[in-house]
Scaffold this motif. Structure first.
Motif, PDB file in Angstrom:
ATOM      1  N   VAL A  42       1.015  -1.466  -0.150  1.00  0.00           N
ATOM      2  CA  VAL A  42      -0.254   0.003   0.413  1.00  0.00           C
ATOM      3  C   VAL A  42       0.899   1.055  -0.096  1.00  0.00           C
ATOM      4  CG1 VAL A  42      -2.173   1.073   1.013  1.00  0.00           C
ATOM      5  CG2 VAL A  42      -1.707  -1.339   1.171  1.00  0.00           C
ATOM      6  N   PRO A  43       0.994   2.109  -1.132  1.00  0.00           N
ATOM      7  CA  PRO A  43       2.285   3.204  -1.349  1.00  0.00           C
ATOM      8  C   PRO A  43       1.579   4.340   0.021  1.00  0.00           C
ATOM      9  CG  PRO A  43       0.559   2.447  -2.751  1.00  0.00           C
ATOM     10  CD  PRO A  43       0.136   1.526  -1.840  1.00  0.00           C
ATOM     11  N   ASP A  44       0.145   4.255   0.113  1.00  0.00           N
ATOM     12  CA  ASP A  44       0.033   5.502   1.007  1.00  0.00           C
ATOM     13  C   ASP A  44       0.296   4.990   2.676  1.00  0.00           C
ATOM     14  OD1 ASP A  44      -1.567   7.519   2.991  1.00  0.00           O
ATOM     15  OD2 ASP A  44      -3.069   7.213   1.554  1.00  0.00           O
ATOM     16  N   ILE A  84      -5.364  -6.585   3.495  1.00  0.00           N
ATOM     17  CA  ILE A  84      -4.909  -5.490   2.307  1.00  0.00           C
ATOM     18  C   ILE A  84      -4.985  -6.250   0.420  1.00  0.00           C
ATOM     19  CG2 ILE A  84      -2.901  -5.320   1.431  1.00  0.00           C
ATOM     20  CD1 ILE A  84      -0.935  -6.133   3.730  1.00  0.00           C
ATOM     21  N   ILE A  85      -5.549  -7.291   1.125  1.00  0.00           N
ATOM     22  CA  ILE A  85      -5.738  -7.429  -0.360  1.00  0.00           C
ATOM     23  C   ILE A  85      -7.316  -6.806  -1.151  1.00  0.00           C
ATOM     24  CG2 ILE A  85      -6.789  -9.599  -1.680  1.00  0.00           C
ATOM     25  CD1 ILE A  85      -4.227 -11.454  -0.611  1.00  0.00           C
ATOM     26  N   LEU A 192       1.884 -11.242  -2.480  1.00  0.00           N
ATOM     27  CA  LEU A 192       1.184 -11.666  -0.907  1.00  0.00           C
ATOM     28  C   LEU A 192       1.838 -13.079   0.095  1.00  0.00           C
ATOM     29  CD1 LEU A 192      -1.429  -9.148  -0.818  1.00  0.00           C
ATOM     30  CD2 LEU A 192      -0.049  -8.630   0.469  1.00  0.00           C
ATOM     31  N   SER A 193       1.580 -13.998  -0.807  1.00  0.00           N
ATOM     32  CA  SER A 193       2.176 -15.337  -0.795  1.00  0.00           C
ATOM     33  C   SER A 193       1.089 -16.236  -0.477  1.00  0.00           C
ATOM     34  CB  SER A 193       3.100 -15.401   0.082  1.00  0.00           C
ATOM     35  OG  SER A 193       2.849 -15.627   1.424  1.00  0.00           O
ATOM     36  N   ASP A 194      -0.250 -16.168   0.243  1.00  0.00           N
ATOM     37  CA  ASP A 194      -0.842 -16.367   1.032  1.00  0.00           C
ATOM     38  C   ASP A 194      -2.071 -16.938  -0.155  1.00  0.00           C
ATOM     39  OD1 ASP A 194      -1.542 -16.845   4.404  1.00  0.00           O
ATOM     40  OD2 ASP A 194      -0.974 -18.466   3.176  1.00  0.00           O
TER      41      ASP A 194
END
Length: 199
Positions: A42-44, A84-85, A192-194
């Motif tokens: 998340v860039p922000d 996040i996703i 994100l790997s999961d």
């Protein structure tokens, strides 16, 4: 009781008994790592902070309802990855890509989603397994356990520079190979790997 010396599991049990001190200890243990993870995608930074705070607040509010079967840290990082996703899906046209694919192939939407999910999961796991054992371990420790490079270096008895090189190589290989089989908008979510448990 010394909250700082208590295990995560004990602290979570105390939380479920409305112990705010136990919650504060879990917060101080995990918020920095959660925030670090969120900032990768998340860039922000304010938005990343908000996502982490929301997730931890949700944990307290739902403490009497949440049942954590796996260990606490695994649950917590899986939950923040989910959040996040969800946030990324609002800002990346992933769903549009899936809908276009369904229209082009004239497939039933739910069936198409399941098919794509299976293909993406297979591709991701196949590419991950193609990495050398050490690169795969570095990637897994970074993405699934959210360890820092120095922490990974200590655990694997490597230099930090070697860990960084392995991670760069692993990410490069994953991005390159996934682009051959996976819609490009989905790749950030995969890294994100999961992925299989989050789709």
């Amino acid at each position: 009781m010394d909250h700082k010396k208590a295990t995560d599991g004990d602290l979570w049990q105390y939380c479920q008994n409305d112990d705010m001190q136990a919650y504060n200890e879990l917060f101080s243990r995990y918020y920095p790592r959660m925030f670090r993870l969120a900032c990768r995608y998340v860039p922000d930074t304010m938005r990343a902070e908000e996502l982490c705070m929301d997730q931890l607040f949700h944990l307290w509010v739902k403490r009497h309802e949440i049942r954590i079967i796996s260990n606490f840290s695994s649950y917590l990082f899986r939950s923040i990855r989910n959040r996040i996703i969800s946030d990324m899906r609002r800002h990346i046209p992933v769903m549009a890509d899936l809908e276009e694919l369904a229209e082009e192939q004239q497939l039933d939407r739910p069936s198409d989603y399941r098919l794509l999910s299976a293909e993406v999961e297979y591709s991701y796991r196949a590419v991950l397994n193609e990495l050398s054992p050490q690169r795969r371990q570095v990637f897994t420790l970074s993405r699934e356990e959210d360890l820092t490079y120095p922490e990974i270096a200590r655990r694997m008895n490597l230099s930090v520079n070697t860990v960084e090189n392995y991670m760069v190589a692993a990410l490069s290989s994953l991005r390159k190979r996934l682009k051959e089989n996976v819609p490009s908008a989905i790749i950030p979510l995969l890294l994100l790997s999961d992925f299989p448990s989050l789709l």
